[in-house]
Design a protein around this motif. Structure first.
Motif, PDB file in Angstrom:
ATOM      1  N   PRO A 143      32.345  -3.647 -54.742  1.00 42.59           N
ATOM      2  CA  PRO A 143      33.193  -4.680 -54.121  1.00 42.59           C
ATOM      3  C   PRO A 143      32.515  -6.033 -53.995  1.00 42.59           C
ATOM      4  CG  PRO A 143      32.347  -3.163 -52.467  1.00 42.59           C
ATOM      5  CD  PRO A 143      31.963  -2.597 -53.793  1.00 42.59           C
ATOM      6  N   GLY A 144      31.165  -6.071 -53.990  1.00 43.22           N
ATOM      7  CA  GLY A 144      30.475  -7.346 -53.822  1.00 43.22           C
ATOM      8  C   GLY A 144      30.162  -8.061 -55.113  1.00 43.22           C
ATOM      9  N   VAL A 145      30.336  -7.388 -56.256  1.00 44.96           N
ATOM     10  CA  VAL A 145      30.048  -8.013 -57.540  1.00 44.96           C
ATOM     11  C   VAL A 145      31.134  -9.058 -57.840  1.00 44.96           C
ATOM     12  CG1 VAL A 145      29.827  -7.628 -60.020  1.00 44.96           C
ATOM     13  CG2 VAL A 145      28.834  -5.988 -58.409  1.00 44.96           C
ATOM     14  N   PHE A 392      28.006  -3.770 -49.922  1.00 41.61           N
ATOM     15  CA  PHE A 392      28.716  -5.016 -50.248  1.00 41.61           C
ATOM     16  C   PHE A 392      27.790  -6.222 -50.114  1.00 41.61           C
ATOM     17  CE2 PHE A 392      31.068  -8.714 -48.677  1.00 41.61           C
ATOM     18  CZ  PHE A 392      31.970  -8.907 -49.711  1.00 41.61           C
ATOM     19  N   ILE A 393      27.035  -6.300 -49.014  1.00 43.65           N
ATOM     20  CA  ILE A 393      26.148  -7.443 -48.802  1.00 43.65           C
ATOM     21  C   ILE A 393      25.006  -7.436 -49.813  1.00 43.65           C
ATOM     22  CG2 ILE A 393      24.488  -8.419 -47.153  1.00 43.65           C
ATOM     23  CD1 ILE A 393      26.431  -7.645 -44.930  1.00 43.65           C
ATOM     24  N   ALA A 394      24.522  -6.245 -50.187  1.00 41.13           N
ATOM     25  CA  ALA A 394      23.482  -6.167 -51.220  1.00 41.13           C
ATOM     26  C   ALA A 394      23.998  -6.708 -52.547  1.00 41.13           C
ATOM     27  CB  ALA A 394      23.022  -4.723 -51.380  1.00 41.13           C
ATOM     28  N   GLN A 395      25.210  -6.331 -52.936  1.00 41.92           N
ATOM     29  CA  GLN A 395      25.795  -6.823 -54.184  1.00 41.92           C
ATOM     30  C   GLN A 395      26.117  -8.306 -54.084  1.00 41.92           C
ATOM     31  OE1 GLN A 395      29.101  -4.153 -54.592  1.00 41.92           O
ATOM     32  NE2 GLN A 395      27.852  -2.454 -55.337  1.00 41.92           N
ATOM     33  N   LEU A 396      26.489  -8.756 -52.876  1.00 41.11           N
ATOM     34  CA  LEU A 396      26.793 -10.167 -52.665  1.00 41.11           C
ATOM     35  C   LEU A 396      25.556 -11.031 -52.904  1.00 41.11           C
ATOM     36  CD1 LEU A 396      29.336 -11.776 -51.665  1.00 41.11           C
ATOM     37  CD2 LEU A 396      28.269 -11.776 -49.408  1.00 41.11           C
ATOM     38  N   GLY A 439      15.889  -4.519 -45.529  1.00 43.81           N
ATOM     39  CA  GLY A 439      15.373  -5.841 -45.857  1.00 43.81           C
ATOM     40  C   GLY A 439      16.388  -6.803 -46.420  1.00 43.81           C
ATOM     41  N   LEU A 440      17.655  -6.742 -45.983  1.00 44.27           N
ATOM     42  CA  LEU A 440      18.688  -7.665 -46.447  1.00 44.27           C
ATOM     43  C   LEU A 440      18.997  -8.687 -45.361  1.00 44.27           C
ATOM     44  CD1 LEU A 440      21.223  -5.296 -48.264  1.00 44.27           C
ATOM     45  CD2 LEU A 440      19.663  -6.939 -49.307  1.00 44.27           C
ATOM     46  N   PRO A 441      19.451  -9.897 -45.734  1.00 47.82           N
ATOM     47  CA  PRO A 441      19.774 -10.913 -44.724  1.00 47.82           C
ATOM     48  C   PRO A 441      21.002 -10.522 -43.911  1.00 47.82           C
ATOM     49  CG  PRO A 441      20.432 -11.650 -46.911  1.00 47.82           C
ATOM     50  CD  PRO A 441      19.644 -10.392 -47.116  1.00 47.82           C
TER      51      PRO A 441
END
Length: 545
Positions: A143-145, A392-396, A439-441
């Motif tokens: 979904p984040g791509v 989702f946030i990782a792919q974003l 370790g993601l923002p």
């Protein structure tokens, strides 16, 4: 009237049914379609009204949306819905504490340990499965791509910042298990915050700033601590024996009175739900922009909820009980509608407890012990939402998740869901814990908050469904154990009866064949003649010798 028993031929008195009883039986069996419809309507009136409230509220919200109401007018419109939430929160605390104390005190210590172990295993396994489903769907649907160009400023969202470490979140969870003050735990919980302090000589200018964790009290019920205390207190009352019966009776009566109040509140639910749903639609800013920007994420999350709630959980119930799970779920429609409108597992607890006990016949001792724990610990829907948000946030941010990070997401989501608050937007804090663990923002969490009001409805429904099916499984296991105990007791009684028959036969055989033993006749009519008979028998014995 008498009739012959076909087994031993003895006569048995047979009483004809009275006219009143016959009328009641005839009345209980409606024959016409109209009568059957009226009976169905009477039994399911609350369900029909609740579902109608959701539909009417949605239509009313869409109708009033074109009238450009002011913020003040919107708040006035939402007032009946706010009253429903306040009513449910009013009974939530006494319901959780009293039901857990009475439930733990009414169960045997051995069965309490067994049922508690099964419940915890069920909660952890289902949450882990839910997390795995979310990660798999996120990696497949992606979904984040392609959403990297999404600008949160165009959505009018505020940035969410957090300086809390993962270790501090887990430590806070443990601290909240043991509240320092039970009174303050009813409206506050412990939380760690970071503050800047100066280290070194300030006057000489040789100093540095250091972030130091500081304990604070945040608004919100510390349900986790109250649940643990209530269970321990109930077990302690059980251990006291007769001395604890007075307090057990008090909490049982308190619990029953709370359930009566809940029954009254349930008839206000359709009205409150109508205004809750309508006011939420009125508050939407630009739904089209949100759905087009985050539609893939929304659909992936709802699909995960559908798979887990519509396939996995019913399958677990079917394998555990060999019963139709959907007939069980059909008795929970009112609770599902309440969950959809309130987005709160804790606020849905009164309705869920009533549906499970009255519609599905679950033992009150089981439901009132397990459901409050499940509303705090079991968060399957929240785990799906949180894991999907992490992917989702990782792919974003164009981050390729490694195997270690995926395992970290699964473990962290399962562990942190235990302390997730059963309130609206309660899972956003848990998302921050997961993001920091891999370790993601955390600055993109505002996107999750923007669509939380949509996804949180299916999230709460899955949470409630998992709690209810868990109570049904434990009820079935408890019933099976009772049947085994009755069968063992029946076998023991049969063995004792056989032993008694053998002893009686041996005693009669001894009377007939042993010429050396003088037997005393215990018949009361021959009690006075006992000594002469005994003397006679003794003489005979002596002459024989």
């Amino acid at each position: 009237m008498e009739r012959k028993n076909g087994i031993n031929g003895s006569s048995v008195q047979e009483f004809p049914l009275s006219t009143t009883t016959a009328k009641v039986i005839a009345k209980d069996e409606p024959k016409t379609c109209r009568a059957k419809f009226l009976v169905f309507l009477k039994r399911n009136l609350l369900v029909i009204l609740t579902v109608s409230g959701v539909l009417v509220g949605a239509g009313l919200g869409m109708l009033l949306k074109n009238m450009n109401l002011t913020r003040a007018q919107m708040s006035y419109f939402a007032f009946p819905g706010e009253m429903l939430l306040r009513m449910l929160k009013m009974v939530m605390l006494p319901l959780i504490v009293c039901s857990l104390i009475s439930g733990a005190a009414s169960l045997d210590t051995r069965s309490l340990g067994k049922l508690g172990g099964i419940a915890v295993s069920y909660f952890l396994v289902t949450t882990l499965i839910a997390s795995a489903i979310a990660v798999c769907l996120g990696l497949m649907i992606k979904p984040g791509v392609g959403a990297g160009a999404l600008n949160t400023n165009t959505l009018g969202l505020e940035k969410i910042t957090t300086n809390k470490q993962t270790a501090d979140s887990l430590l806070d969870l443990t601290r909240n298990l043991f509240p320092a003050n039970l009174v303050s735990a009813a409206f506050r919980s412990y939380a760690t915050e970071y503050k800047n302090i100066t280290v070194g000589n300030v006057t000489s200018g040789n100093f540095t700033y250091e972030m130091v964790p500081v304990g604070t009290e945040t608004e919100g019920v510390n349900i986790l601590g109250l649940v643990l205390f209530a269970v321990l207190f109930g077990v302690a009352l059980r251990k006291l024996g007769p001395e604890g019966e007075g307090l057990i009776s008090f909490f049982n009566a308190f619990n029953e009175a709370t359930m009566v109040i809940i029954t009254w509140i349930m008839w206000y639910v359709p009205i409150g739900i109508m205004f809750l749903v309508g006011s939420k639609i009125l508050e939407m800013a630009d739904v089209v922009l949100l759905v087009t920007s985050l539609g893939k994420y929304i659909m992936a999350s709802i699909l995960g909820h559908f798979i887990h709630g519509g396939i996995v959980l019913p399958l677990i119930y079917l394998l555990a009980t060999r019963k139709n799970p959907f007939s069980f779920l059909s008795g929970l429609i009112t609770a599902f509608a309440t969950a959809f409108a309130t987005c709160s597992s804790s606020a849905t607890l009164p309705s869920l407890m009533r549906c499970v006990e009255e519609n599905n016949g679950v033992d009150k001792r089981i439901s009132r012990f397990i459901l409050p724990i499940g509303a705090t610990v079991n968060m399957d829907g929240a785990a799906i939402f949180q894991c999907m948000a992490a992917v989702f946030i990782a792919q974003l941010n164009n981050v390729e998740l490694s195997g270690g990070q995926i395992i970290t997401i699964l473990v962290t989501a399962t562990a942190s869901s235990v302390g997730a608050a059963g309130i609206p937007v309660g899972g956003i804090i848990t998302i921050a814990i997961i993001l920091e663990a891999i370790g993601l923002p955390t600055n993109d969490m505002s996107l999750m908050l923007a669509v939380d009001w949509i996804v949180d409805r299916t999230t709460t429904i899955v949470n409630v469904e998992g709690d209810a099916l868990g109570a049904g499984i434990l009820h079935h296991i408890n019933q099976q154990d009772l049947k085994k105990q009755r069968q063992l007791q029946g076998k023991e009684d049969e063995e004792l009866a056989e032993v008694r028959v053998e002893v009686a036969a041996n005693a009669r055989a001894g009377e007939e064949t042993s010429p050396l033993v003088a037997h005393v006749n215990l018949n009361p009519s021959q009690a006075c003649d006992g000594p002469p008979d005994t003397i006679e028998e003794t003489d005979t014995t002596e002459s024989a010798l």
